[in-house]
Design a protein around this motif. Structure first.
Motif, short mmCIF file in Angstrom:
data_model
loop_
_atom_site.label_atom_id
_atom_site.label_comp_id
_atom_site.label_asym_id
_atom_site.label_seq_id
_atom_site.Cartn_x
_atom_site.Cartn_y
_atom_site.Cartn_z
N THR A 278 5.11 -0.49 8.95
CA THR A 278 6.24 0.36 8.60
C THR A 278 7.22 -0.43 7.74
N THR B 157 5.21 4.49 6.42
CA THR B 157 4.15 3.75 7.10
C THR B 157 2.96 3.63 6.18
N SER B 158 2.45 2.42 6.05
CA SER B 158 1.33 2.15 5.14
C SER B 158 0.02 2.57 5.78
N PRO B 159 -1.06 2.64 4.99
CA PRO B 159 -2.38 2.97 5.56
C PRO B 159 -2.84 1.97 6.62
N THR B 160 -2.31 0.74 6.58
CA THR B 160 -2.70 -0.26 7.57
C THR B 160 -1.85 -0.20 8.84
N GLY B 161 -0.85 0.70 8.86
CA GLY B 161 -0.02 0.86 10.05
C GLY B 161 1.29 0.11 10.01
N ASP C 19 4.86 -5.04 11.06
CA ASP C 19 3.40 -4.99 11.02
C ASP C 19 2.82 -5.22 12.41
N GLY D 98 0.80 -1.22 0.00
CA GLY D 98 0.00 0.00 0.00
C GLY D 98 0.83 1.27 0.00
N VAL D 99 2.15 1.12 -0.11
CA VAL D 99 3.07 2.27 -0.17
C VAL D 99 4.23 1.91 -1.08
#
Length: 201
Positions: free
Chosen positions: A75, A69-73, A88, A58-59
């Protein structure tokens, strides 16, 4: 006959330090972070498109000395030209498989969840850590999103800047050095000479 056996509870290597770190905090707060899923990711860009991996995360994969950091949290931390660490906190049961499918035979995904843990240093983080690092953690050279590997005293640590003013720094440390780092931090927190005053601008 009743079963009187006790259920064994998993214990983190730094569980004994949680209260001690809280009691020692002054201008700095140090907390042990919950265990997260950690995946070592290797991608050979000549054999697999990074976009396939990025679609799963997502990144975009971060470049040198940085983390995103992705939208799901999760890194994603750059470790080398073709290597990243994916941390994660949600411990997704599907992430590892999805990444494996994305890299195919053009890379590798290895679960290293038991290899490292994290400490979050908040407040005068830069002042506290200055006693044990040989590089400058000033925001001008260590802005939010910076990630680098270096020594904290005698332990190799991944430092991740979590704020624009260097007041939140995450330390990702191998479990074999975790108690050493926690003891060093406790000593620095209790010794006023460790950081005599905020370093400021």
């Amino acid at each position: 006959m009743a079963d009187t056996r006790e259920t064994l509870q998993a214990q983190g290597i730094l569980d004994d330090y949680v209260e001690r770190l809280a009691e020692a905090s002054t201008d700095v707060r140090v907390t042990v972070q919950p265990l997260a899923q950690q995946l070592n990711l290797r991608v050979d860009a000549s054999r697999v498109s990074p976009s396939a991996v990025e679609a799963v995360l997502g990144v975009a994969l971060p470049g040198a000395l940085s983390a995103v950091t992705s939208p799901t949290g999760a890194t994603v931390i750059w470790l080398g030209p073709d290597e990243w660490l994916v941390v994660d906190p949600s411990r997704s049961t599907s992430l590892e498989g999805e990444l494996r499918a994305a890299v195919g035979d053009g890379g590798a995904v290895v679960d290293q969840s038991g290899q490292r843990l994290s400490l979050l240093v908040e407040g005068d983080a830069r002042g506290l850590l200055a006693k044990g690092v040989a590089f400058d953690l000033h925001p001008s050279g260590f802005p939010e999103g910076t990630a680098l590997q270096g020594l904290l005293a005698q332990a190799v640590v991944i430092f991740v800047s979590r704020s624009a003013d260097a007041s939140r720094i995450e330390l990702i440390v191998r479990t074999s050095f975790a108690r050493y780092v926690a003891d060093w931090v406790l000593d620095a927190l209790l010794d006023p000479l460790a950081y005599p005053a905020p370093l400021g601008g």
